[in-house]
Design an enzyme around this catalytic site. Sequence first.
Site, short mmCIF file in Angstrom:
data_model
loop_
_atom_site.label_atom_id
_atom_site.label_comp_id
_atom_site.label_asym_id
_atom_site.label_seq_id
_atom_site.Cartn_x
_atom_site.Cartn_y
_atom_site.Cartn_z
N GLY A 15 28.01 36.60 36.03
CA GLY A 15 28.63 35.37 35.55
C GLY A 15 30.13 35.55 35.41
O GLY A 15 30.68 36.60 35.76
N SER A 16 30.78 34.53 34.88
CA SER A 16 32.23 34.59 34.68
C SER A 16 32.56 35.43 33.46
O SER A 16 31.68 35.87 32.72
CB SER A 16 32.78 33.18 34.49
OG SER A 16 32.36 32.66 33.23
N PHE A 18 33.65 36.02 29.68
CA PHE A 18 33.34 35.34 28.41
C PHE A 18 32.01 34.57 28.47
O PHE A 18 31.80 33.64 27.70
CB PHE A 18 34.47 34.39 28.00
CG PHE A 18 35.83 35.01 28.09
CD1 PHE A 18 36.21 36.01 27.20
CD2 PHE A 18 36.72 34.63 29.07
CE1 PHE A 18 37.46 36.60 27.29
CE2 PHE A 18 37.97 35.22 29.17
CZ PHE A 18 38.34 36.20 28.28
N SER A 19 31.11 34.97 29.37
CA SER A 19 29.81 34.31 29.46
C SER A 19 28.72 35.05 28.71
O SER A 19 27.58 34.60 28.69
CB SER A 19 29.40 34.14 30.93
OG SER A 19 29.30 35.41 31.58
N THR A 22 28.05 41.31 28.76
CA THR A 22 27.94 42.59 28.07
C THR A 22 27.10 42.45 26.80
O THR A 22 26.34 43.36 26.44
CB THR A 22 29.33 43.14 27.73
OG1 THR A 22 30.07 43.33 28.95
CG2 THR A 22 29.23 44.48 27.01
N ASP A 87 27.89 48.80 33.24
CA ASP A 87 28.73 47.65 32.94
C ASP A 87 29.92 47.59 33.89
O ASP A 87 30.33 48.60 34.45
CB ASP A 87 29.21 47.73 31.49
CG ASP A 87 29.71 46.40 30.96
OD1 ASP A 87 29.23 45.35 31.46
OD2 ASP A 87 30.57 46.39 30.06
N GLU A 88 30.49 46.38 34.04
CA GLU A 88 31.67 46.15 34.89
C GLU A 88 31.45 46.70 36.30
O GLU A 88 32.30 47.38 36.89
CB GLU A 88 32.92 46.77 34.26
CG GLU A 88 33.24 46.25 32.87
CD GLU A 88 33.61 44.76 32.85
OE1 GLU A 88 33.79 44.17 33.94
OE2 GLU A 88 33.70 44.20 31.75
N GLN A 90 31.58 45.38 39.12
CA GLN A 90 32.49 44.91 40.17
C GLN A 90 33.65 45.87 40.42
O GLN A 90 34.32 45.80 41.45
CB GLN A 90 33.03 43.51 39.86
CG GLN A 90 34.10 43.45 38.78
CD GLN A 90 33.53 43.46 37.37
OE1 GLN A 90 32.31 43.40 37.18
NE2 GLN A 90 34.39 43.50 36.37
N CYS A 147 37.76 21.53 29.45
CA CYS A 147 36.98 20.30 29.22
C CYS A 147 35.68 20.52 28.46
O CYS A 147 35.04 19.55 28.05
CB CYS A 147 36.68 19.62 30.56
SG CYS A 147 35.49 20.53 31.58
#
Length: 227
Positions: A15-16, A18-19, A22, A87-88, A90, A147
């Site tokens: 996900g993006s 702050f989703s 972790t 984790d992380e 990417q 938004c």
Amino acid sequence: MDRDRTTGWMEVICGSMFSGKTEELIRRLRRARIARQHTRVFKPALDERYSEDEVVSHNENSVTTTPVEAPPQIQELVQEADVVGIDEAQFFDDDLVPTCQALAEDGHRVIVVGLDTDYRAEPFDPMPQLMAVAEHVTKLHAVCVVCGAPANHSQRIVPGEDRVLVGATEAYEPRCRACFEPEPVTVTRPRPHTEALRAVATDDADASTNEADPEAADAASADGTAA
């Protein structure tokens, strides 16, 4: 390694920013420990945002981790862990894919966490390959700080074109498809309710995971420390 157990499996949490990715990893690891399973957690050595030897979520929950320079080191260090968290993901190279495959085939439950797209909304290797071969994929969403809609993009808010820029709230914010801009934008002051929206993002991530996975919901109820 010769393990007297059935074949393991792979789980991907993506996900993006702050989703709650972790946070979800930490929750699953806590549940495994309740079941008296041995866990080991690894992260790229370059990720030192909060701690060198911990995986820390944006709301500051943490578990002890081992930083590694390259995926093959994970196989050397994993030992007899039942559950392996990464984790992380990417930030690792493509060697992570065969590494995770080998760990699963050797009987480990492998939980891989990472951004599925970069700041330009392009697939962030090696996450697409990991998602393709995993048995279970969970995609989480943040809340758009512009938004309030579900956010699936990580908007870069500082100058720079390098694909890898390790940062948190000072460098990125979550945005939805409509509000996302593929080039970095400059945010000169905090947006109204930004922190509240990020807090809601974590809550929504937990809720969406539990709706999709009844077993996860039961685990959250059983684990009083779960987020």
